[in-house]
Design an enzyme around this catalytic site. Sequence first.
Site, PDB file in Angstrom:
ATOM      1  CB  SER A 229      -0.864   0.026   1.264  1.00  0.00           C
ATOM      2  OG  SER A 229      -0.057   0.279   2.392  1.00  0.00           O
ATOM      3  CG  ASP A 230       1.496   5.935  -1.113  1.00  0.00           C
ATOM      4  OD1 ASP A 230       2.419   5.959  -0.261  1.00  0.00           O
ATOM      5  OD2 ASP A 230       1.354   6.838  -1.959  1.00  0.00           O
ATOM      6  CD1 TRP A 231       4.939   4.887   5.066  1.00  0.00           C
ATOM      7  CD2 TRP A 231       4.749   3.755   3.147  1.00  0.00           C
ATOM      8  NE1 TRP A 231       5.950   3.948   5.013  1.00  0.00           N
ATOM      9  CE2 TRP A 231       5.859   3.242   3.864  1.00  0.00           C
ATOM     10  CE3 TRP A 231       4.441   3.157   1.925  1.00  0.00           C
ATOM     11  CZ2 TRP A 231       6.662   2.193   3.394  1.00  0.00           C
ATOM     12  CZ3 TRP A 231       5.240   2.116   1.454  1.00  0.00           C
ATOM     13  CH2 TRP A 231       6.317   1.649   2.176  1.00  0.00           C
ATOM     14  N   GLY A 232      -0.431   4.512   4.278  1.00  0.00           N
ATOM     15  CA  GLY A 232      -1.715   4.961   4.815  1.00  0.00           C
ATOM     16  C   GLY A 232      -2.860   4.808   3.832  1.00  0.00           C
TER      17      GLY A 232
END
Length: 742
Positions: A229-232
């Site tokens: 995932s992208d961060w968050g």
Amino acid sequence: MNDIPSLLAELTLEEKASLCLGSDFWHTTAVPRLGIPRIMVADGPHGLRKQPDRGDHVGISGSVPATCFPTASALGSSWDPELVRRVGEALGAEARAQEVAVVLGPGINIKRSPLCGRNFEYLAEDPLLAGTLGTAMIQGVQSQGVGTSLKHYAANNQETDRLRVSADVDERTMREIYLAGFERAVTQAQPWTVMCSYNKINGVYASEHAWLLTEVLRDEWGFDGVVVSDWGAVHDRVAAVAAGLDLEMPPNLGVSDAAVVDAVRSGRLAESVLDVAVARVLRLVERATVEDRPVPPLDVDGHHALARAAAAECAVLLRNDDGILPLRPAAGDTIAVIGEFARTPRFQGAGSSQVNPTRVDVPLDEIRAAVPGGVEVAFAAGFGIDAIDRDEELAAEAVALAERAGTVVAFLGLPAAAESEGFDRTHMDLPANQTALLARLATVTTELVVVLANGSAVRLAPWEAYGKAVLECWLSGQAAGGAVADLLLGAANPSGRLAETLPLRLQDNPSYLNFPGEAGHVRYGEGVFVGYRGYDALDLPVSYPFGHGLSYTTFEYGDLTATAGDATVSVSCTVTNTGGRRGKEVVQLYVGDPQAAVARPVRELKAYAKVELDAGASTTVTFTLTARDLSYWSPVVRDWVLEGGVFELAIGASSRDLRLSTTVVVDAPPPAVPLDGMSTLQEWLADPIGGPLLRAEVGTGGILGNAELLPVIGNFPISTLAAFPGLGITHATVDKLVAGPS
Ligand code: BGC
């Protein structure tokens, strides 16, 4: 580490869930009892951002020193996959030296609007260019036994509301423009990981998008790595696992792992689905840890030299009236270097890609070091980088210096605060204090050269006539200062080409009316007409077209041949260096399909090659176009469709400097479009099987014999026409036609 099937058999459900989350900001989770180590990931796309201590994803906490190579804004303009591969190798070597297993890049999102705050991290407005350069970067990094994370998948083309916005894109546009680069990079370079974007696509978060993460990425393209995932970017961990997202970063500890365990226990998530994700994470850990080659020491000097050579390859010489460049100063001459950027260079952007450089070249020092003895290089700041208003004292000092100098080199650009990850720009202009200064300089000198440092495109039309030359350097890394001295003084010959169109006005950009959207949606209303595809469709004048860039030498093109073979077209031409020095030309092949069943761009880049030639030398460049290169994505057939017929081929030095053109006829069977009762009379008549069938059933007594009525109701579905008496079409006819030939 044991083999993956045995590990899966031994892991508890809780351990499996934990392996699908990081253990902290930059590490995966270890399971020591089974000998599973953790691995480290770090940004970024043009230089390592390893944060040894506390992590953050916006570049606030410091990172270990690393070489800051040219950012993607610059590398995209190199049009040189070989160069990008070498930069990737160096980046991979630095990651290995720092024990980083996966580098979080490259970013290959399409530059849809010049306003996107992250355009400096993206390569091009064209998917072929972005895809080929992204592929080269992945191959370079991964050749060092270090993984990459191809990002941000997908349709993450703006920063406004990036964590929530829905990019509303039709499938043809998605396939032809926004996915094509990812497809190329995945199928040709097999990145170890792909990073899903924050945004939604047509209402579904990328992190939960099964079509995107599984159907297209894995089933169609054969991706066998980890989706991170992208961060968050994860909102519903269970939906994300089910959609094909393997690793959540940073870990939502105690929440996401618990949710996955609960979902498996309650039967909402099959454990076999979780096992697939765990196996992929274990395979990543295995890939990252089997390497036992000795870790090379960091080659600080070698990488700085590479960064300098690369930056020189990326700069785009936009204009060069009277051949003012390269400068040829002699003893006794004065060069006025004006602009704070010459002393305080801007060479990278802000946010998660921000590198702590090993050193920084200062353009002013480098120019001073490069000029022959007896040449004075005098400096005046001219403006304050972050000042909004004009500083009269600084400006007056600069004008006075310009008055007494033989040549003036003005270093202009965007302040760091003007563009960054996290927000989009609202305009394309350089700060007013800089353009006002330029106007004043032009009143005292004609020998004026402008050097630009900016990550996103700026508008040139209001001021460029003040200077004779404009050298666009983009944000070109820690050695940009040395590279600009090489270019200005002729030690290097410019060979960068625009990877994005520079419009006359922001309003001309095809996305203008649909950027950045509102109420949680951004509609990609321009469809496939992104960048030059849009400017060309409307025949709009631009400041500088896609693919443009000058050299200190000149090139001529000749001998175009195009031969259609079995599902391929072979195209070749000769290129000759007709100028006085060695240089590089980027030969660009554009293809158009003037008679297509769908609206297609006037021309699209389908192949390119950067060639280096001595003065007077010639070479033959050959390209092979495949069926896919000539096809469009048909939303009806749900596949790539090659329509037989005439294609226009043009070769040139930019999308609007086409030197040679020809046409080629390509044979292809008509696409098999499924017909049913809702297909129109015209569609039935045009179909190679349905047409004869219809004619045989209906005869010429009714509608088919009425030449006047046929065009008027030809667009009625045949099942509708069945209700109209006297046309010769009944419901029984429709049933028979839909059942097909017996
Ligand atoms: C960025 C990514 C980056 C990640 C980790 C995110 O905010 O969008 O590009 O890799 O942070 O720093």
